[in-house]
Design an enzyme around this catalytic site. Structure first.
Site, short mmCIF file in Angstrom:
data_model
loop_
_atom_site.label_atom_id
_atom_site.label_comp_id
_atom_site.label_asym_id
_atom_site.label_seq_id
_atom_site.Cartn_x
_atom_site.Cartn_y
_atom_site.Cartn_z
N CYS A 40 0.82 -1.23 0.00
CA CYS A 40 0.00 0.00 0.00
C CYS A 40 0.85 1.27 0.00
O CYS A 40 0.36 2.35 -0.32
CB CYS A 40 -0.94 0.00 1.20
SG CYS A 40 -1.95 -1.48 1.25
N HIS A 67 -3.69 6.86 3.20
CA HIS A 67 -4.08 5.57 2.62
C HIS A 67 -5.49 5.23 3.09
O HIS A 67 -5.81 5.38 4.27
CB HIS A 67 -3.08 4.51 3.11
CG HIS A 67 -3.42 3.13 2.69
ND1 HIS A 67 -3.73 2.81 1.39
CD2 HIS A 67 -3.51 1.97 3.40
CE1 HIS A 67 -3.98 1.51 1.32
NE2 HIS A 67 -3.86 0.98 2.52
N ASN A 94 -10.28 -0.40 -0.09
CA ASN A 94 -8.81 -0.31 -0.03
C ASN A 94 -8.24 -0.78 -1.37
O ASN A 94 -8.41 -1.95 -1.73
CB ASN A 94 -8.33 -1.19 1.13
CG ASN A 94 -6.82 -1.17 1.30
OD1 ASN A 94 -6.09 -0.69 0.45
ND2 ASN A 94 -6.37 -1.71 2.42
O1 UT7 Z 1 -3.98 -1.60 3.50
C1 UT7 Z 1 -3.06 -2.24 4.32
C2 UT7 Z 1 -3.33 -1.99 5.72
N1 UT7 Z 1 -4.58 -2.63 6.13
C3 UT7 Z 1 -5.20 -2.11 7.15
O2 UT7 Z 1 -4.79 -1.09 7.63
C4 UT7 Z 1 -6.38 -2.84 7.73
C5 UT7 Z 1 -6.31 -2.74 9.23
N2 UT7 Z 1 -7.37 -3.45 9.93
C6 UT7 Z 1 -8.67 -3.10 9.88
O3 UT7 Z 1 -9.06 -2.22 9.14
C7 UT7 Z 1 -9.63 -3.78 10.84
O4 UT7 Z 1 -8.90 -4.54 11.76
C8 UT7 Z 1 -10.69 -4.68 10.13
C9 UT7 Z 1 -11.69 -3.81 9.40
C10 UT7 Z 1 -10.00 -5.61 9.16
C11 UT7 Z 1 -11.45 -5.50 11.14
O5 UT7 Z 1 -12.04 -4.66 12.13
P1 UT7 Z 1 -11.90 -4.98 13.69
O6 UT7 Z 1 -12.68 -3.97 14.40
O7 UT7 Z 1 -10.44 -5.09 13.98
O8 UT7 Z 1 -12.66 -6.34 13.79
P2 UT7 Z 1 -12.11 -7.79 14.23
O9 UT7 Z 1 -11.20 -8.34 13.20
O10 UT7 Z 1 -11.62 -7.71 15.63
O11 UT7 Z 1 -13.45 -8.60 14.23
C12 UT7 Z 1 -14.50 -8.31 15.16
C13 UT7 Z 1 -15.61 -9.28 14.91
C14 UT7 Z 1 -15.18 -10.74 14.87
O12 UT7 Z 1 -16.19 -11.51 15.46
P3 UT7 Z 1 -16.00 -12.07 16.96
O13 UT7 Z 1 -14.75 -12.92 16.92
O14 UT7 Z 1 -15.84 -10.85 17.82
O15 UT7 Z 1 -17.25 -12.84 17.18
C15 UT7 Z 1 -15.12 -11.04 13.40
O16 UT7 Z 1 -15.33 -12.40 13.12
O17 UT7 Z 1 -16.22 -9.01 13.65
C16 UT7 Z 1 -16.27 -10.22 12.90
N3 UT7 Z 1 -16.15 -9.87 11.49
C17 UT7 Z 1 -17.20 -9.57 10.70
N4 UT7 Z 1 -18.51 -9.51 10.96
C18 UT7 Z 1 -19.31 -9.17 9.96
C19 UT7 Z 1 -15.02 -9.77 10.74
N5 UT7 Z 1 -15.33 -9.41 9.48
C20 UT7 Z 1 -16.67 -9.30 9.44
C21 UT7 Z 1 -17.57 -8.95 8.43
N6 UT7 Z 1 -18.88 -8.89 8.73
N7 UT7 Z 1 -17.18 -8.65 7.18
#
Ligand code: UT7
Length: 329
Positions: A116, A256, A286
Site C-alpha cells: 500500500c 491511505h 482499499n
Molecule cells: O492496507 C493495508 C493496511 N490494512 C489495514 O490497515 C487494515 C487494518 N485493519 C482493519 O481495518 C480492521 O482490523 C478490520 C476492518 C480488518 C477489522 O475490524 P476490527 O474492528 O479489527 O474487527 P475484528 O477483526 O476484531 O473482528 C470483530 C468481529 C469478529 O467476530 P468475533 O470474533 O468478535 O465474534 C469477526 O469475526 O467481527 C467479525 N467480522 C465480521 N462480521 C461481519 C469480521 N469481518 C466481518 C464482516 N462482517 N465482514
C-alpha cells in the site's frame, strides 16, 4: 555549481472499473452486513475489474489521462514505474506491458513492490531519477486488481478491497520543486500479518496450494490496525519536519484509504481536523498502491486544491511498509 533540477507534478489521472460491488451485494455472498462494514471500515462500495480486465488495463486508462493532463505526448515519457501487488503476471513487469499498451518503445519500465505504500515509494524513486538529471518525464502508476487475489468466502478480508488505478507524470523543471520531502520505512518482521503466501518460491503453485487457498490475501486485521496508526502518524510528522513545515501548512491530508477509523485516529494524532482530510474510501474500498494517487486525482478534479497548495500523502501496508510525501500541486 549547477542548480539542482527540480521536480514538477505535471499531471494526474485515474481509472476505476465500471462494475460496482456494494455492501448489499456482499451481504448475499458472505455472513456480513452493511452496518458492520460501514461502521467498522467506512466502506460502502468498491469497483471490481471484469475477468478479462488486467492491472495494466486500469493502469493504461489512468496513464492516458495523466499524460493528457501533463500536456506532453506519450513519446516524451522516458521512464515508467508501476507500483502494484497485483501485476498482470510474475513477469514481464506490468510496467513493460503498460509501455506497449501506450504505444511506447525503449523507455525503461519496471514494477515496484511496497504494497500500500508503493506509490509513495515510487514518488521517492521518480524524484531521485529526475533530480539527478537521468530522466525528464517519469510516468508513475499505482494500479491494483485486488479482487483477483481476494478470497470471496472470507468475510474478514473480502469486504475490504477494491480495484483501480492512478497515475502521475513527474517532469524535470527549473522553477518547480513539487516533492518537498518524503519519509519511508519498513519492518519485515511483520511480513506474515498481511501477505499472499502462494505462487512464489516459498510455496510454488501446486494443486495443494490452490486447495489450501494460498493464492489469496491473508490479513490479521486487528494487529495491522495497531501498527498502522502510529507508523502513519510518525511518517506524516517526519516528512513535515524534513520540509520544515507543520500540519497547519497542509491544505489537504491524503492518507491511505484502508479503514475510516485508522484515518480518523491518524488525523487526531496529528491534530488535523477531518475537514482537511480527503476521504473516498466509502466508494473505493482499499486499493493498496492506488489509494493515495486516485484520491489526489479526485481532490484535484473536485477543485479542492489550488496552485501551490501543499498536500501530504501517507500510507501503510504489507511488509510492513510505510511512507509519506509532502507535495505541492
Ligand atoms: O492496507 C493495508 C493496511 N490494512 C489495514 O490497515 C487494515 C487494518 N485493519 C482493519 O481495518 C480492521 O482490523 C478490520 C476492518 C480488518 C477489522 O475490524 P476490527 O474492528 O479489527 O474487527 P475484528 O477483526 O476484531 O473482528 C470483530 C468481529 C469478529 O467476530 P468475533 O470474533 O468478535 O465474534 C469477526 O469475526 O467481527 C467479525 N467480522 C465480521 N462480521 C461481519 C469480521 N469481518 C466481518 C464482516 N462482517 N465482514
Amino acid at each position: 555549481m549547477n542548480k539542482k533540477t527540480g521536480v514538477k507534478i505535471s499531471g494526474t489521472g485515474s481509472y476505476f472499473p465500471k462494475k460496482v460491488l456494494t455492501n448489499a451485494d456482499l451481504e448475499k455472498m458472505v455472513d456480513t452486513s452493511d452496518e458492520w462494514i460501514t461502521t467498522r471500515t467506512g466502506i460502502q462500495a468498491r469497483c471490481i475489474a471484469q475477468q478479462n480486465e488486467t492491472t495494466s488495463d486500469l493502469a493504461y486508462h489512468a496513464s492516458v489521462e495523466a499524460i493528457k493532463a501533463a500536456g506532453i505526448s506519450a513519446e516524451q515519457i522516458d521512464l515508467i514505474l508501476v507500483a502494484t501487488i497485483t501485476p498482470d503476471m510474475f513477469f514481464p513487469s506490468t510496467a513493460c506491458i503498460l509501455q506497449t499498451k501506450l504505444g511506447l518503445k525503449d523507455a525503461p519500465a519496471f514494477d515496484l513492490l511496497a504494497a500500500c505504500s508503493g506509490f509513495i515509494y515510487g514518488l521517492s524513486a521518480a524524484k531521485g531519477y529526475i533530480e539527478s538529471g537521468v530522466y525528464k518525464n517519469v510516468l508513475l502508476v499505482g494500479a491494483e486488481t485486488l479482487s483477483k487475489i481476494t478470497d470471496w468466502t472470507d468475510r474478514n478480508t473480502c469486504v475490504l478491497f477494491g480495484d483501480g488505478a492512478g497515475a502521475m507524470v513527474l517532469s524535470a523543471s527549473e522553477e518547480n520543486d513539487d516533492i518537498l520531502s518524503f519519509y519511508l520505512g519498513a519492518d519485515g518482521s511483520y511480513a506474515d500479518l498481511l501477505y499472499l503466501p502462494g505462487g512464489g518460491s516459498a510455496h510454488p503453485a501446486t494443486v495443494d496450494t490452490v486447495n489450501e487457498k494460498l493464492h489469496t490475501m491473508k490479513m490479521f486485521g486487528k494487529e495491522v490496525f495497531k501498527v498502522a496508526v502510529p507508523k502513519m502518524a510518525l511518517a506524516a510528522q517526519k516528512s513535515l519536519e524534513l520540509a520544515g513545515k507543520t500540519p497547519e501548512d497542509i491544505k489537504l491530508f491524503i492518507p491511505h484509504q484502508a479503514n475510516m477509523r485508522i484515518i480518523q485516529a491518524v488525523a487526531k494524532k496529528l491534530n488535523i481536523s477531518m475537514e482537511r482530510v480527503f476521504v473516498n474510501i466509502h466508494k473505493t474500498g482499499n486499493i493498496s498502491s492506488a489509494t493515495t494517487i486516485t484520491a489526489l486525482d479526485e481532490a484535484i478534479k473536485m477543485g479542492k486544491l489550488g496552485k501551490g497548495d501543499l498536500v501530504e500523502l501517507v500510507a501503510f501496508g504489507g511488509g510492513f511498509t510505510w511512507g509519506s510525501a509532502l507535495i505541492r500541486i
